[in-house]
Design a protein around this motif. Sequence first.
Motif, PDB file in Angstrom:
ATOM      1  N   ASP A   1     -42.960 -12.552 -25.142  1.00 54.81           N
ATOM      2  CA  ASP A   1     -44.265 -12.335 -25.763  1.00 54.81           C
ATOM      3  C   ASP A   1     -45.405 -12.616 -24.783  1.00 54.81           C
ATOM      4  O   ASP A   1     -46.388 -11.877 -24.713  1.00 54.81           O
ATOM      5  N   VAL A   2     -45.284 -13.701 -24.028  1.00 59.15           N
ATOM      6  CA  VAL A   2     -46.340 -14.057 -23.076  1.00 59.15           C
ATOM      7  C   VAL A   2     -46.449 -13.012 -21.967  1.00 59.15           C
ATOM      8  O   VAL A   2     -47.553 -12.594 -21.604  1.00 59.15           O
TER       9      VAL A   2
ATOM     10  N   HIS B   1     -48.258  -9.974 -23.230  1.00 49.57           N
ATOM     11  CA  HIS B   1     -49.623 -10.046 -23.764  1.00 49.57           C
ATOM     12  C   HIS B   1     -50.613 -10.842 -22.922  1.00 49.57           C
ATOM     13  O   HIS B   1     -51.823 -10.684 -23.106  1.00 49.57           O
TER      14      HIS B   1
ATOM     15  N   ASP C   1     -35.633 -19.115 -29.191  1.00 51.21           N
ATOM     16  CA  ASP C   1     -37.081 -19.154 -29.384  1.00 51.21           C
ATOM     17  C   ASP C   1     -37.807 -19.197 -28.045  1.00 51.21           C
ATOM     18  O   ASP C   1     -38.899 -18.640 -27.901  1.00 51.21           O
TER      19      ASP C   1
ATOM     20  N   LEU D   1     -50.462 -21.128 -26.340  1.00 52.10           N
ATOM     21  CA  LEU D   1     -49.468 -20.158 -26.802  1.00 52.10           C
ATOM     22  C   LEU D   1     -49.844 -19.633 -28.178  1.00 52.10           C
ATOM     23  O   LEU D   1     -49.745 -18.427 -28.445  1.00 52.10           O
ATOM     24  N   SER D   2     -50.290 -20.515 -29.048  1.00 55.48           N
ATOM     25  CA  SER D   2     -50.711 -20.102 -30.390  1.00 55.48           C
ATOM     26  C   SER D   2     -51.909 -19.162 -30.328  1.00 55.48           C
ATOM     27  O   SER D   2     -51.992 -18.186 -31.082  1.00 55.48           O
TER      28      SER D   2
ATOM     29  N   TYR E   1     -48.350 -21.276 -19.051  1.00 53.82           N
ATOM     30  CA  TYR E   1     -48.146 -21.603 -20.465  1.00 53.82           C
ATOM     31  C   TYR E   1     -47.106 -22.703 -20.640  1.00 53.82           C
ATOM     32  O   TYR E   1     -46.034 -22.672 -20.016  1.00 53.82           O
TER      33      TYR E   1
ATOM     34  N   HIS F   1     -48.572 -16.285 -30.541  1.00 56.55           N
ATOM     35  CA  HIS F   1     -47.148 -16.600 -30.686  1.00 56.55           C
ATOM     36  C   HIS F   1     -46.981 -18.001 -31.249  1.00 56.55           C
ATOM     37  O   HIS F   1     -47.489 -18.967 -30.693  1.00 56.55           O
ATOM     38  N   GLU F   2     -46.247 -18.112 -32.358  1.00 56.50           N
ATOM     39  CA  GLU F   2     -45.937 -19.400 -32.961  1.00 56.50           C
ATOM     40  C   GLU F   2     -44.437 -19.654 -32.876  1.00 56.50           C
ATOM     41  O   GLU F   2     -43.634 -18.807 -33.278  1.00 56.50           O
ATOM     42  N   VAL F   3     -44.059 -20.795 -32.326  1.00 54.33           N
ATOM     43  CA  VAL F   3     -42.650 -21.179 -32.290  1.00 54.33           C
ATOM     44  C   VAL F   3     -42.187 -21.438 -33.722  1.00 54.33           C
ATOM     45  O   VAL F   3     -42.827 -22.198 -34.456  1.00 54.33           O
TER      46      VAL F   3
ATOM     47  N   ALA G   1     -37.815 -15.619 -26.643  1.00 55.69           N
ATOM     48  CA  ALA G   1     -38.770 -14.791 -27.383  1.00 55.69           C
ATOM     49  C   ALA G   1     -40.199 -15.093 -26.962  1.00 55.69           C
ATOM     50  O   ALA G   1     -41.033 -14.184 -26.821  1.00 55.69           O
ATOM     51  N   ALA G   2     -40.506 -16.368 -26.727  1.00 53.00           N
ATOM     52  CA  ALA G   2     -41.846 -16.749 -26.299  1.00 53.00           C
ATOM     53  C   ALA G   2     -42.143 -16.216 -24.901  1.00 53.00           C
ATOM     54  O   ALA G   2     -43.254 -15.734 -24.625  1.00 53.00           O
TER      55      ALA G   2
END
Length: 312
Positions: free
Chosen positions: A223-224, A227, A216, A285-286, A235, A290-292, A219-220
């Motif tokens: 994504d960061v 975007h 996870d 982050l949300s 973050y 992106h949500e963990v 993946a975060a």
Amino acid sequence: MDLSGQTVVVTGGAGLVGSHLAGMLADENDVLAVDDLSKGEREAVPDGVAFEQADLLDADDVAGVIDEDTDIVFHFAAHTDVRVDDPEEERRVFEENTEMTYNVLERMREVGCDALAFTSSSTVYGEAPRPTPEDYAPLEPISIYGASKLSDEGVVSTFAHSYGIQSWVFRFANIVGPRQRGNVIPDFIQKLQDDPETLTILGNGKQEKSYLHVADCAAAIRDVVEHADDEYNLYNLGSKTTTSVVDIADIVADVMDLDPEYEFTGGDRGWTGDVPKMRLDTSKLSELGHEVPEDSDPAVRRAAEQLYDELR
């Protein structure tokens, strides 16, 4: 930044987060994992990822792995020892972490590579109110490791604002997962393999922190980087809940089908510089979208199951 069709260097690429991130990016990018193998393992580097053993304290080694074709560097290499009491070892952690970061950035400036992702740590906050947002101040780390990461952040910020190296800085919660060693979960597993009846726990067991599974986490990060588009992007990465050390012991014992007695070394800290309670504010982050996917307890259980499979 579009993370496809890029030439990517991942320092610390044989370590926990680096190896997972390198594998995640390898399908769509040309990825080189770089590691001195002082703690990382060559076998951890996934198939499809090139590997180079290099010492980032050596400018020639750095020049050999970052060149004019490099599009982005994920700088994850660091001395991650948080339980350090010896003055000489403390000096080494602080000086070498900062020197490695400077060497990477200076080489990037030389060759025109203008994108860096850097792994910092929640330890830069010290004992801050919870949940702790990215703009919390003053930053007052209580460990040499935390101080080294705060120094690194200063170097990254300087190169971002003065030399145009777009940067993504990640302040991690506790990252857990397969191939990890020297963390509370594999430590408990190994202790219980040696003595299934009794488990010694550092401190009073009430230390309570956020745990994030490495898959996870990777993946975060991706994504960061794809975007968030400021010159300097900061973050927090962590789960929205926490797990106590006693709860970790309970989860590990359950995974191993054991019922040990717990013995505590006492005090509210596991070691000098330990932050007893930590939870990061991940609303930024949300807001990025992106949500963990997991809370802290399930992340600990997933890591415990994977690590027990490896260690037994």
